[in-house]
Design a protein around this motif. Structure first.
Motif, PDB file in Angstrom:
ATOM      1  N   TRP A 103      10.863   1.783 -10.355  1.00 39.87           N
ATOM      2  CA  TRP A 103       9.400   1.692 -10.428  1.00 39.87           C
ATOM      3  C   TRP A 103       8.812   1.412  -9.050  1.00 39.87           C
ATOM      4  O   TRP A 103       7.819   2.026  -8.646  1.00 39.87           O
ATOM      5  CB  TRP A 103       9.017   0.582 -11.403  1.00 39.87           C
ATOM      6  N   LYS A 104       9.429   0.480  -8.323  1.00 43.29           N
ATOM      7  CA  LYS A 104       8.960   0.170  -6.978  1.00 43.29           C
ATOM      8  C   LYS A 104       9.041   1.392  -6.074  1.00 43.29           C
ATOM      9  O   LYS A 104       8.134   1.664  -5.285  1.00 43.29           O
ATOM     10  CB  LYS A 104       9.784  -0.972  -6.379  1.00 43.29           C
ATOM     11  N   LYS A 105      10.128   2.142  -6.190  1.00 41.68           N
ATOM     12  CA  LYS A 105      10.316   3.326  -5.350  1.00 41.68           C
ATOM     13  C   LYS A 105       9.252   4.374  -5.649  1.00 41.68           C
ATOM     14  O   LYS A 105       8.723   5.016  -4.743  1.00 41.68           O
ATOM     15  CB  LYS A 105      11.707   3.912  -5.564  1.00 41.68           C
ATOM     16  N   ALA A 106       8.925   4.517  -6.922  1.00 46.16           N
ATOM     17  CA  ALA A 106       7.901   5.497  -7.301  1.00 46.16           C
ATOM     18  C   ALA A 106       6.563   5.125  -6.673  1.00 46.16           C
ATOM     19  O   ALA A 106       5.833   5.986  -6.176  1.00 46.16           O
ATOM     20  CB  ALA A 106       7.778   5.565  -8.818  1.00 46.16           C
ATOM     21  N   GLN A 107       6.224   3.822  -6.674  1.00 47.73           N
ATOM     22  CA  GLN A 107       4.974   3.378  -6.080  1.00 47.73           C
ATOM     23  C   GLN A 107       4.988   3.577  -4.569  1.00 47.73           C
ATOM     24  O   GLN A 107       4.019   4.022  -3.967  1.00 47.73           O
ATOM     25  CB  GLN A 107       4.739   1.895  -6.410  1.00 47.73           C
ATOM     26  N   THR A 108       6.122   3.245  -3.956  1.00 49.27           N
ATOM     27  CA  THR A 108       6.242   3.392  -2.503  1.00 49.27           C
ATOM     28  C   THR A 108       6.141   4.850  -2.086  1.00 49.27           C
ATOM     29  O   THR A 108       5.450   5.201  -1.139  1.00 49.27           O
ATOM     30  CB  THR A 108       7.583   2.803  -2.017  1.00 49.27           C
ATOM     31  N   ASP A 109       6.848   5.711  -2.814  1.00 43.86           N
ATOM     32  CA  ASP A 109       6.822   7.132  -2.488  1.00 43.86           C
ATOM     33  C   ASP A 109       5.409   7.687  -2.615  1.00 43.86           C
ATOM     34  O   ASP A 109       4.977   8.520  -1.816  1.00 43.86           O
ATOM     35  CB  ASP A 109       7.774   7.909  -3.389  1.00 43.86           C
ATOM     36  N   LYS A 110       4.701   7.234  -3.616  1.00 44.55           N
ATOM     37  CA  LYS A 110       3.324   7.684  -3.819  1.00 44.55           C
ATOM     38  C   LYS A 110       2.451   7.254  -2.650  1.00 44.55           C
ATOM     39  O   LYS A 110       1.631   8.027  -2.146  1.00 44.55           O
ATOM     40  CB  LYS A 110       2.785   7.109  -5.140  1.00 44.55           C
ATOM     41  N   GLU A 111       2.626   6.009  -2.215  1.00 47.01           N
ATOM     42  CA  GLU A 111       1.851   5.488  -1.091  1.00 47.01           C
ATOM     43  C   GLU A 111       2.186   6.230   0.200  1.00 47.01           C
ATOM     44  O   GLU A 111       1.303   6.592   0.973  1.00 47.01           O
ATOM     45  CB  GLU A 111       2.132   3.989  -0.926  1.00 47.01           C
ATOM     46  N   VAL A 112       3.487   6.453   0.413  1.00 45.23           N
ATOM     47  CA  VAL A 112       3.919   7.167   1.613  1.00 45.23           C
ATOM     48  C   VAL A 112       3.356   8.583   1.621  1.00 45.23           C
ATOM     49  O   VAL A 112       2.884   9.081   2.647  1.00 45.23           O
ATOM     50  CB  VAL A 112       5.463   7.208   1.691  1.00 45.23           C
ATOM     51  N   ALA A 113       3.407   9.228   0.452  1.00 48.51           N
ATOM     52  CA  ALA A 113       2.901  10.601   0.352  1.00 48.51           C
ATOM     53  C   ALA A 113       1.398  10.653   0.620  1.00 48.51           C
ATOM     54  O   ALA A 113       0.914  11.547   1.320  1.00 48.51           O
ATOM     55  CB  ALA A 113       3.212  11.169  -1.036  1.00 48.51           C
ATOM     56  N   TYR A 114       0.661   9.677   0.084  1.00 50.47           N
ATOM     57  CA  TYR A 114      -0.789   9.676   0.284  1.00 50.47           C
ATOM     58  C   TYR A 114      -1.136   9.389   1.742  1.00 50.47           C
ATOM     59  O   TYR A 114      -2.053   9.987   2.299  1.00 50.47           O
ATOM     60  CB  TYR A 114      -1.447   8.644  -0.630  1.00 50.47           C
ATOM     61  N   SER A 115      -0.382   8.484   2.362  1.00 50.10           N
ATOM     62  CA  SER A 115      -0.608   8.184   3.775  1.00 50.10           C
ATOM     63  C   SER A 115      -0.380   9.414   4.632  1.00 50.10           C
ATOM     64  O   SER A 115      -1.135   9.698   5.568  1.00 50.10           O
ATOM     65  CB  SER A 115       0.316   7.047   4.233  1.00 50.10           C
ATOM     66  N   ALA A 116       0.687  10.161   4.311  1.00 45.54           N
ATOM     67  CA  ALA A 116       0.985  11.390   5.047  1.00 45.54           C
ATOM     68  C   ALA A 116      -0.108  12.433   4.826  1.00 45.54           C
ATOM     69  O   ALA A 116      -0.504  13.144   5.760  1.00 45.54           O
ATOM     70  CB  ALA A 116       2.341  11.942   4.613  1.00 45.54           C
TER      71      ALA A 116
END
Length: 320
Positions: free
Chosen positions: A24-37
């Motif tokens: 779950w944490k990874k999914a949130q992090t990946d989403k944040e990283v993707a949005y930042s990019a």
């Protein structure tokens, strides 16, 4: 209450819990990283579009307009831009003719230009910007423009997108009107709009911080100790007394660069730009820095706000 006695309960093992929590944490992090990019690409990209310009080339800064596009029901109207020449040339919205005295030109612009166009456009006529309307169909609304600017500018050394912040754009545009207006009543009204925009603006202030108090994470700089002493680059002005301390604040990277030597540093301290809203800056100043006034873009617009004006705006308490 819906529960089972312990003896009959089925255990959810620590391993399963840890694995599910990590996923779950990874999914949130990946989403944040993707949005930042995505935001990085959005704000650094250049865009293509068709613009209506006067044939004589006069007053282009203000006498221009992008071609717009609407859904079939006509409920919305968007400035249409494209990320590649191929997208532009294959557009179904390519204008075929222009009005007398006008010409249609394919242009290349950056994000800051688009942000300014949407900010200043009549909200009753333009609802947003649509990027690649016939493929990606990504719509950039006014609300998202504000959210993006707040997200990208707040913090240390994050000033590249300051000039794209809607409130910052309004400050500079209203100031131009204020300087050219001669009627006192009209000037007072325009100045009230400047003060209103200041309440929503993101402003950069030059500071000096001890290098040992700074940390860098994921390419971003942070102050490790919240109680760190910050030295603010003050200006002096004969107009406000022989030793008046003027705090410089900036609305864009271009204005920052007019402060000669703002980034000078020594072996112990590093020069940085702290970006925040006016209220946050003033809280910090009231807690430790003696100053007489602030100046917005002191070497370009030079909007001076004395303590009296700041008190009237509600940012400061009246001095006893």
């Amino acid at each position: 209450m819906n529960y089972k006695p312990l003896k009959d309960g089925q255990s959810f093992t620590t391993t399963k819990w840890a694995e599910s929590l990590e996923a779950w944490k990874k999914a949130q992090t990946d989403k944040e990283v993707a949005y930042s990019a995505f935001l990085k690409n959005l704000t650094e990209a250049h865009y293509y579009g068709y613009m209506n310009l006067p044939e004589n080339g006069e007053n282009i800064d203000y006498d221009h307009s992008f071609f717009t596009i609407s859904p079939q029901d006509g409920s919305k109207n968007f400035i249409s831009v494209y990320t590649t020449m191929k997208e532009l040339e294959s557009s179904l919205a390519k204008p075929e003719t222009s009005m007398p005295g006008r010409k249609v030109v394919a242009v290349e612009v950056n994000y800051a230009f688009l942000a300014r166009e949407l900010t200043l456009a009549d909200s009753d006529q333009i609802d947003g910007i649509v990027i690649n309307p016939f493929s990606d169909d990504y719509i950039l609304t006014r609300e998202e423009l504000v959210e993006i600017s707040q997200r990208l500018c707040s913090g240390l050394d994050r000033t590249e997108n300051l000039g794209s912040t809607p409130a910052n754009i309004f400050i500079k545009e209203f100031w131009k009107v204020f300087q050219n207006e001669e009627d006192d009543d009209q000037r007072a009204e325009v100045f009230s709009h400047i003060l209103e925009a200041l309440n929503k603006a993101a402003l950069a202030i030059p500071i000096m911080v001890r290098k040992e108090d700074l940390v860098v994470e994921d390419g971003q700089t942070f102050i490790a100790n919240p109680n760190t002493d910050l030295a603010i680059r003050m200006l002096s002005s004969e107009d406000h007394g022989d030793h008046a301390n003027i705090v410089p604040l900036f609305t864009s990277q271009e204005d920052i660069e007019t402060l000669d030597g703002w980034n000078a540093e020594d072996e112990e301290r590093k020069a940085l730009l702290m970006t925040s809203d006016l209220e946050t800056h003033l809280v910090g100043l009231n807690n430790g820095e003696g100053f007489d006034a602030i100046a917005i873009n002191p070497f370009t617009d030079n909007i001076v706000l004395t303590k009296e004006i700041l008190t009237t705006m509600g940012y400061m308490d009246e001095e006893e």
